[in-house]
Design an enzyme around this catalytic site. Structure first.
Site, PDB file in Angstrom:
ATOM      1  N   HIS A 162      -5.914  -3.468   0.969  1.00  0.00           N
ATOM      2  CA  HIS A 162      -5.937  -2.023   1.179  1.00  0.00           C
ATOM      3  C   HIS A 162      -7.358  -1.489   0.992  1.00  0.00           C
ATOM      4  O   HIS A 162      -7.849  -0.697   1.800  1.00  0.00           O
ATOM      5  CB  HIS A 162      -4.995  -1.324   0.191  1.00  0.00           C
ATOM      6  CG  HIS A 162      -3.587  -1.206   0.662  1.00  0.00           C
ATOM      7  ND1 HIS A 162      -2.747  -2.285   0.749  1.00  0.00           N
ATOM      8  CD2 HIS A 162      -2.864  -0.122   1.061  1.00  0.00           C
ATOM      9  CE1 HIS A 162      -1.560  -1.885   1.177  1.00  0.00           C
ATOM     10  NE2 HIS A 162      -1.610  -0.573   1.384  1.00  0.00           N
ATOM     11  N   HIS A 196      -2.449  -3.658  -7.879  1.00  0.00           N
ATOM     12  CA  HIS A 196      -3.721  -4.361  -8.026  1.00  0.00           C
ATOM     13  C   HIS A 196      -4.391  -3.990  -9.335  1.00  0.00           C
ATOM     14  O   HIS A 196      -4.176  -2.899  -9.871  1.00  0.00           O
ATOM     15  CB  HIS A 196      -4.678  -4.027  -6.871  1.00  0.00           C
ATOM     16  CG  HIS A 196      -4.314  -4.661  -5.576  1.00  0.00           C
ATOM     17  ND1 HIS A 196      -4.487  -6.010  -5.336  1.00  0.00           N
ATOM     18  CD2 HIS A 196      -3.777  -4.138  -4.448  1.00  0.00           C
ATOM     19  CE1 HIS A 196      -4.078  -6.282  -4.098  1.00  0.00           C
ATOM     20  NE2 HIS A 196      -3.649  -5.164  -3.551  1.00  0.00           N
TER      21      HIS A 196
END
Length: 359
Positions: free
Chosen positions: A129, A176
């Site tokens: 991302h 993350h």
């Protein structure tokens, strides 16, 4: 990132805090329904930040790519869209492969609360991302000045803001760690730095070389089939094949447009002014968006259904065996065919439909 640790360690400024059930059971931050499916338990304390970060996280999903990225082609300049797709394909492939080669896990839960369970089986480093947001934002920033008139400082602010929001959303959703995100940003920046001097040379090759469409179709397919194997099923192979398929279809489509002498790029002296936002432009723009997205979604659904039907028949797999879609010999050709077709329709057909409809 939503924390689910000891409540005394959670400050009042956090967007999420644990529920009574989580306080009673510190070994689990998930509740289970009758089917045994886990869902994270949390309480939203700041709805504005919650939806802002969920929206930002959605900028890295297929819905965004199939609805918003094509708008750059339809409304601004196919040249810019081609550049974005080229860099997006490159950084995403490298990022996905690195994930499955390094095999570094995502953050543990607890202490974090994970808000996106679809990709939980994927590895964590680097954050793709973060890579995609950085690559898309700054590729557009670096390419646009020669094509469109705009204030560079404002473009820089928008690029930094978009990249930052996507990066922070990966922490908020618990998918993350800070290290994953930082590595993703730095890797994307490195790829931009290394490839930028060759963008124009690649543009010429992509649009004029006779071998360009052959390489565009065969190389991504080869990379899809040779994607690193894992001991368990992960969505990374399918997602990577999807991205490579879009890149292949668009590359061939832009080559075809160049050969036909109709690239749909802005006319006049470059850079051109940004389109003026009027009531008429808004109506026509909305019509373009609905027609264009409808064409892409329709192509996706039709080709996906046909390709799966043919592959199930070829491999003698029961029609309703959904687990068979995870098999390499079915997943890769199905996704590659589907999204190559989406790329072709986007780059070749949609603008011509606009002309036929007077849009």
């Amino acid at each position: 990132m939503a924390l689910a640790g000891d409540p005394d360690q959670i400050h009042q400024s956090r967007g999420l805090r644990k529920t009574t059930r989580e306080r009673q059971d510190r070994n689990s931050n998930y509740k289970y329904n009758e089917d045994g499916c886990g869902a994270p338990e949390y309480e939203v304390r700041n709805w504005l930040l919650h939806f802002l970060f969920l929206f930002s996280a959605g900028l890295g999903h297929e819905v965004f790519y199939i609805t918003c990225l094509p708008c750059i082609h339809w409304y601004l300049d196919p040249f810019l869209c081609r550049r974005l797709i080229n860099m997006w394909t490159l950084v995403m492939y490298i990022g996905q492969v690195m994930k499955d080669v390094l095999k570094l896990p995502r953050p543990c839960s607890p202490p974090v609360v994970k808000l996106e369970m679809r990709v939980d089986a994927e590895y964590g480093l680097p954050s793709t991302h973060a890579m995609a947001a950085t690559a898309i934002s700054f590729t557009l920033l670096l390419s646009a000045p020669s094509r469109i008139q705009f204030q560079f400082e404002m473009g820089l602010l928008m690029a930094v803001t978009l990249s930052t929001m996507v990066c922070l959303s990966r922490l908020y959703t618990g998918m993350h760690s800070v290290l994953d995100v930082i590595c993703g940003v730095l890797l994307a920046a490195l790829l931009l730095f290394l490839t930028h001097p060759y963008w124009e040379a690649f543009d010429r090759f992509q649009l004029t070389s006779r071998v360009s469409p052959i390489l565009a179709l065969t190389l991504p397919l080869f990379l899809s089939y040779t994607y690193p194997e894992l001991e368990h099923y992960s969505t990374t192979r399918g997602d990577t094949t999807t991205i490579l398929g879009v890149g292949a279809g668009c590359s061939v489509g832009y080559w075809v447009n160049k050969q036909l002498g109709e690239t749909f790029e802005p006319e006049g002296v470059l850079p051109v002014p940004l389109p003026t936002l009027t009531r008429s432009a808004l109506v026509y723009g909305t019509a373009r968006f609905l027609v264009g997205v409808g064409a892409l979604v329709g192509t996706r659904q039709i080709v996906k259904a046909v390709s799966l039907h043919l592959l199930f028949w070829w491999h003698k797999v029961p029609k309703y065996d959904r687990s068979a879609r995870m098999r390499k010999e079915i997943e890769v050709p199905s996704k590659y065919a589907t999204y190559t077709a989406v790329g072709l329709v986007h780059s070749i057909m949609v603008n011509r439909v606009f002309l036929l409809l007077g849009l």
